[in-house]
Design an enzyme around this catalytic site. Sequence first.
Site, short mmCIF file in Angstrom:
data_model
loop_
_atom_site.label_atom_id
_atom_site.label_comp_id
_atom_site.label_asym_id
_atom_site.label_seq_id
_atom_site.Cartn_x
_atom_site.Cartn_y
_atom_site.Cartn_z
N TYR A 174 40.87 49.57 36.03
CA TYR A 174 40.06 48.65 36.85
C TYR A 174 38.59 49.02 36.76
O TYR A 174 37.71 48.17 36.84
CB TYR A 174 40.56 48.67 38.29
CG TYR A 174 40.16 47.45 39.09
CD1 TYR A 174 40.57 46.18 38.69
CD2 TYR A 174 39.39 47.56 40.24
CE1 TYR A 174 40.21 45.06 39.42
CE2 TYR A 174 39.03 46.45 40.97
CZ TYR A 174 39.45 45.20 40.56
OH TYR A 174 39.08 44.09 41.28
N SER A 179 45.43 30.52 40.30
CA SER A 179 44.27 31.14 40.94
C SER A 179 44.51 31.39 42.42
O SER A 179 45.07 30.54 43.12
CB SER A 179 43.04 30.25 40.80
OG SER A 179 42.68 30.03 39.46
N GLY A 238 35.88 29.26 42.45
CA GLY A 238 36.80 30.12 41.70
C GLY A 238 38.14 29.55 41.34
O GLY A 238 39.02 30.28 40.87
N ILE A 259 48.11 40.05 41.85
CA ILE A 259 48.75 38.75 41.62
C ILE A 259 48.44 38.35 40.19
O ILE A 259 47.32 38.52 39.71
CB ILE A 259 48.20 37.69 42.60
CG1 ILE A 259 48.53 38.07 44.06
CG2 ILE A 259 48.78 36.31 42.28
CD1 ILE A 259 47.88 37.16 45.09
N THR A 297 47.07 36.34 37.76
CA THR A 297 46.11 35.25 37.61
C THR A 297 45.45 35.36 36.24
O THR A 297 45.63 36.34 35.52
CB THR A 297 45.02 35.32 38.69
OG1 THR A 297 44.26 36.53 38.50
CG2 THR A 297 45.62 35.32 40.09
N TYR A 337 39.79 43.93 46.36
CA TYR A 337 41.01 44.55 45.83
C TYR A 337 40.97 46.04 46.15
O TYR A 337 39.90 46.62 46.36
CB TYR A 337 41.13 44.31 44.32
CG TYR A 337 42.33 44.99 43.69
CD1 TYR A 337 43.63 44.71 44.12
CD2 TYR A 337 42.17 45.93 42.68
CE1 TYR A 337 44.72 45.35 43.56
CE2 TYR A 337 43.25 46.57 42.10
CZ TYR A 337 44.53 46.28 42.56
OH TYR A 337 45.60 46.92 42.01
#
Length: 262
Positions: A156, A19, A13, A192, A194, A146
Site C-alpha cells: 500500500y 465502485s 469517484g 473491497i 474495486t 483505509y
Amino acid sequence: MGFLSGKRILVTGVASKLSIAYGIAQAMHREGAELAFTYQNDKLKGRVEEFAAQLGSSIVLPCDVAEDASIDAMFAELGNVWPKFDGFVHSIGFAPGDQLDGDYVNAVTREGFKVAHDISSYSFVAMAKACRTMLNPGSALLTLSYLGAERAIPNYNVMGLAKASLEANVRYMANAMGPEGVRVNAISAGPIRTLAASGIKDFRKMLAHCEAVTPIRRTVTIEDVGNSAAFLCSDLSAGISGEVVHVDGGFSIAAMNELELK
C-alpha cells in the site's frame, strides 16, 4: 420517505458498479437524496451519465481534482442548478502504479509522494474551499480512507501516508467548518474489490486474509459502506464530526485471529 429526503449531495469517484462511490450513491438515492455526479475525463463520461440516470439524476459534471480551475468550474456549473446544496462525497485517491509494489523505502519517489498526497488528500479540502459558500447549514462532507493510514500494509506504501494525511484533513476541516454547521467525516472501509484496488499487488491475498480473520468472517461490501455513508451524511448523525468510522467488519480491532485457523 427516506432519511435523506430533501438533501442535495454531490458524489465523486463513480467509475463502475464495483465502485464504493456507486454503493454510496445507491444508498443515498434509496433514502431520498437528490444526487449530482462528477467524472474525471471523457472516457468515463458516458458511463457515469448512465449510472446517474439509473439513480434519477441528470447532473453529471466534469472535474479533474488535480486542477483548481477544473474544481472551480465544476462548482460554478453546479451552482446554476443547485445554488445551495448539502454536502459531497469525496471518493478519490491515486498514486502512480510503481509506488504500490514492494519495499516502501525503495519504491517511493518525490514525484509519487507528491501526486499521492495531492490527489488523495489535498483534493478533499480543495473541493471544500471551492464550494464553502454554497453549503447549507447541516451539510456533511465525507471521504474514504483505509487502514493503511494507521498501519503499514504490504504494497500500500505511499497511499498509506496519503490516507493518513486525509484523516488529519478531516479533523482540521471539521474544526474549521463546524461553526458554519458543516460536519466532516471519513469512512475507513475494509478491502473491497474495486478498479482502484486492482492496482495493489497481492490484493486478492489481502481479501482472503481479511475474510478469514475478520470478526464477522466476511469482507465488507459496497452496500455496507453505502449504508454507513448515507447515515453519516444525514441528520441522524448530526452529533458526529471529525471522525474516522471503520466499516471493516471489526478487522481493525482484532489481532491474532489467524491462530484459531490452525
